[in-house]
Design a protein around this motif. Structure first.
Motif, PDB file in Angstrom:
ATOM      1  N   GLN A  81      65.580   7.159  47.839  1.00 30.16           N
ATOM      2  CA  GLN A  81      65.103   6.395  48.993  1.00 30.16           C
ATOM      3  C   GLN A  81      64.165   7.200  49.889  1.00 30.16           C
ATOM      4  OE1 GLN A  81      68.300   6.810  48.174  1.00 30.16           O
ATOM      5  NE2 GLN A  81      68.763   4.819  47.285  1.00 30.16           N
ATOM      6  N   ILE A  82      64.096   8.494  49.704  1.00 30.18           N
ATOM      7  CA  ILE A  82      63.191   9.317  50.516  1.00 30.18           C
ATOM      8  C   ILE A  82      61.770   9.115  50.006  1.00 30.18           C
ATOM      9  CG2 ILE A  82      62.621  11.663  51.243  1.00 30.18           C
ATOM     10  CD1 ILE A  82      65.540  12.419  50.725  1.00 30.18           C
ATOM     11  N   PRO A  83      60.808   8.786  50.873  1.00 28.31           N
ATOM     12  CA  PRO A  83      59.418   8.593  50.437  1.00 28.31           C
ATOM     13  C   PRO A  83      58.897   9.787  49.651  1.00 28.31           C
ATOM     14  CG  PRO A  83      59.678   7.866  52.707  1.00 28.31           C
ATOM     15  CD  PRO A  83      60.967   8.529  52.320  1.00 28.31           C
ATOM     16  N   VAL A  84      58.054   9.495  48.681  1.00 31.39           N
ATOM     17  CA  VAL A  84      57.661  10.471  47.665  1.00 31.39           C
ATOM     18  C   VAL A  84      57.139  11.773  48.245  1.00 31.39           C
ATOM     19  CG1 VAL A  84      56.081  10.897  45.757  1.00 31.39           C
ATOM     20  CG2 VAL A  84      57.216   8.682  45.957  1.00 31.39           C
ATOM     21  N   ALA A  85      56.206  11.717  49.179  1.00 29.35           N
ATOM     22  CA  ALA A  85      55.549  12.949  49.630  1.00 29.35           C
ATOM     23  C   ALA A  85      56.133  13.500  50.925  1.00 29.35           C
ATOM     24  CB  ALA A  85      54.052  12.702  49.801  1.00 29.35           C
ATOM     25  N   ASN A 272      46.062  10.113  50.869  1.00 27.77           N
ATOM     26  CA  ASN A 272      46.565  11.425  51.256  1.00 27.77           C
ATOM     27  C   ASN A 272      47.713  11.818  50.322  1.00 27.77           C
ATOM     28  OD1 ASN A 272      48.842  10.044  52.135  1.00 27.77           O
ATOM     29  ND2 ASN A 272      48.396  10.287  54.309  1.00 27.77           N
ATOM     30  N   SER A 273      48.431  12.856  50.648  1.00 28.94           N
ATOM     31  CA  SER A 273      49.478  13.339  49.749  1.00 28.94           C
ATOM     32  C   SER A 273      50.665  12.395  49.668  1.00 28.94           C
ATOM     33  CB  SER A 273      49.957  14.720  50.217  1.00 28.94           C
ATOM     34  OG  SER A 273      50.480  14.642  51.537  1.00 28.94           O
ATOM     35  N   CYS A 274      50.688  11.418  50.565  1.00 32.84           N
ATOM     36  CA  CYS A 274      51.820  10.488  50.614  1.00 32.84           C
ATOM     37  C   CYS A 274      51.533   9.194  49.881  1.00 32.84           C
ATOM     38  CB  CYS A 274      52.166  10.191  52.068  1.00 32.84           C
ATOM     39  SG  CYS A 274      53.509   9.021  52.299  1.00 32.84           S
ATOM     40  N   CYS A 275      50.439   8.565  50.206  1.00 39.28           N
ATOM     41  CA  CYS A 275      50.160   7.238  49.667  1.00 39.28           C
ATOM     42  C   CYS A 275      48.695   6.902  49.932  1.00 39.28           C
ATOM     43  CB  CYS A 275      51.084   6.198  50.297  1.00 39.28           C
ATOM     44  SG  CYS A 275      51.077   6.247  52.112  1.00 39.28           S
TER      45      CYS A 275
END
Length: 450
Positions: A81-85, A272-275
């Motif tokens: 459940q923790i967002p990927v980045a 970015n590194s997140c999405c």
């Protein structure tokens, strides 16, 4: 106790708490699986039977009827459940003594124990001593022996484990608990996820800094068909522009030259590194106008034609105090002479004005002894009524009131008088063209209604 069907249900109760920590957005999740969604089991070297229904999660070296055995525990938490980045800030595991265990000695002996990261997959319903998964000593956590036989172990630092699992989600196989020295009559007995007392089940609390999505807007400036785009989010590393005309760019702040004036829908996908975020805006590009016109004189009428294309507004000055906002107006002069006619054109890129000298001769205009017949409009500006008066031996026949764009707002016909009071109280404030048709010709006056 839990059944196999309940055990396979992958529901995790997650409490998400948003808090501000040193002006950073820190999120917290608490993972405390229960009988329906826990994933843990015990393995013993004297018993090949899988044991995933136990209330105990333990590391043990004991004996039964004089026969010694070694016991270890396996457990896994679902952290997907923790967002990927996101960045893991802290992870703490709390284990609680199972005071209702059938192993009555509870915490006993030389019971310092390891928590080791498991490095291969396992199945809680089939795991036993002979097929137990391999573990690694990298980042292994050592917990000291207990001080009493009911000691809990709260807030064990698992930050390294959780960081690794989050960065390598396909390698999250959980952890094992085992004694440092598996010496006889040493034991650590904790509650498993099967225990009836929820507050004593294993608890993993993870704090992480969530990755922010890219900012959702860009700006642009244009100079005729050249357009400069700018995107200011410094966290992004990739940019995919679609300029709406079949062209694209991978630059953060590109410049694009359109081949044709018009309206275009521009898309930008920023990563970015997140999405990633995709945004769009409609832009209009155009060429600055270049005013030009031609005219044709026919008896008392002059037909004007604008030669400039892609224009939003036209402002004609006929050189005698009369005006028009039509694209191609028709105007009748009432006096011979030379006039400087000017046309100002506007579009979204700018404006331009051009002028030409116009000679009006022998248009059949009736002259009075003192020259051209005169007309007066008073007061001007007006708040309501305008008195229209004609000089010499002439009469007012018709009156037409138009907006500067050419729209008629009032028509008075079939008159025969030298003076007429025009009521403008029922029209909106603004500038109007008042055309008066008399027995000796037509007059146009600019009247301002306040």
């Amino acid at each position: 106790m839990k059944s196999l069907l309940m055990k396979q249900t992958l529901l995790v109760v997650i409490i998400i708490i948003s808090q501000a920590l040193q002006a950073q957005d820190i999120q917290t999740i608490q993972l405390r699986p229960g009988p329906q969604n826990g994933y843990d089991c015990d393995i013993r070297n004297d018993d090949p039977t899988p044991n995933w229904l136990s209330d105990d999660f333990m590391a043990n070296a004991w004996s039964v009827n004089g026969n010694p055995f070694i016991q270890r525990g396996l457990i896994r938490f679902d952290i997907s459940q923790i967002p990927v980045a996101s960045t893991i800030v802290k992870a703490r595991l709390s284990l609680f003594c199972n005071t209702s265990s059938g192993h009555q000695q509870l915490q006993a002996g030389a019971n310092a124990y390891y928590l080791k990261r498991i490095i291969e997959n396992w199945d809680q319903t089939t795991a036993n001593w002979s097929n137990q998964p391999a573990v690694t000593n990298d980042s292994a956590v050592i917990l000291s022996r207990s001080q009493n036989n009911t000691q809990d172990y709260p807030n064990i630092d698992l930050t390294n484990f959780v960081t690794f699992w989050h960065s390598n989600p396909t390698e999250n196989f959980g952890l094992s608990i085992q004694l440092v020295e598996e010496l006889m009559f040493s034991c650590m007995v904790f509650e498993s996820s099967n225990h009836f007392e929820e507050s004593k089940r294993p608890l993993l609390v993870i704090e992480y800094k969530a990755c922010a999505m890219p900012y959702g807007a860009f700006i642009h400036t244009s100079d005729e068909l050249d357009c400069q785009f700018a995107y200011s989010d410094t966290t992004t590393t990739e940019w995919h522009w679609n300029f709406g005309d079949g062209s694209s760019s991978e630059l953060q702040n590109p410049t694009h030259n359109y081949q044709e004036a018009g309206s275009y829908i521009v898309h930008l996908t920023a990563i970015n590194s997140c999405c990633s975020t995709t945004m769009q805006d409609t832009i209009v590009v155009c060429r600055k106008p270049l005013s030009d016109f031609t005219y044709r004189i026919n008896d008392q009428t002059v037909n004007f034609t604008c030669l400039t294309e892609n224009i939003d507004e036209w402002h004609w000055d006929f050189g005698n105090g009369s005006f028009s906002n039509l694209e191609n107006p028709v105007y009748s002069y009432l006096q011979n002479g030379n006039y400087q006619v000017c046309l100002m054109v506007n579009n979204s890129c700018g404006s331009h004005i051009s002028c030409q000298r116009l000679s009006i001769e022998d248009l059949g205009i009736i002259q009075t002894p003192n020259g051209i017949a005169k007309i007066e409009t008073t007061p001007n500006p007006t708040t309501g009524e305008v008195k229209i008066s004609v000089a010499d031996e002439q009469s007012v026949y018709n009156i037409v009131v138009c907006t500067t764009s050419g729209k008629r707002v009032k028509v008075i016909e079939n008159l025969d008088c030298k003076t007429y009071t025009l009521d403008l109280s029922d029209v909106e404030s603004g500038t109007y063209l008042v055309r008066v048709v008399t027995s000796k010709g037509e007059y146009t006056r600019l009247v301002i209604k306040q």
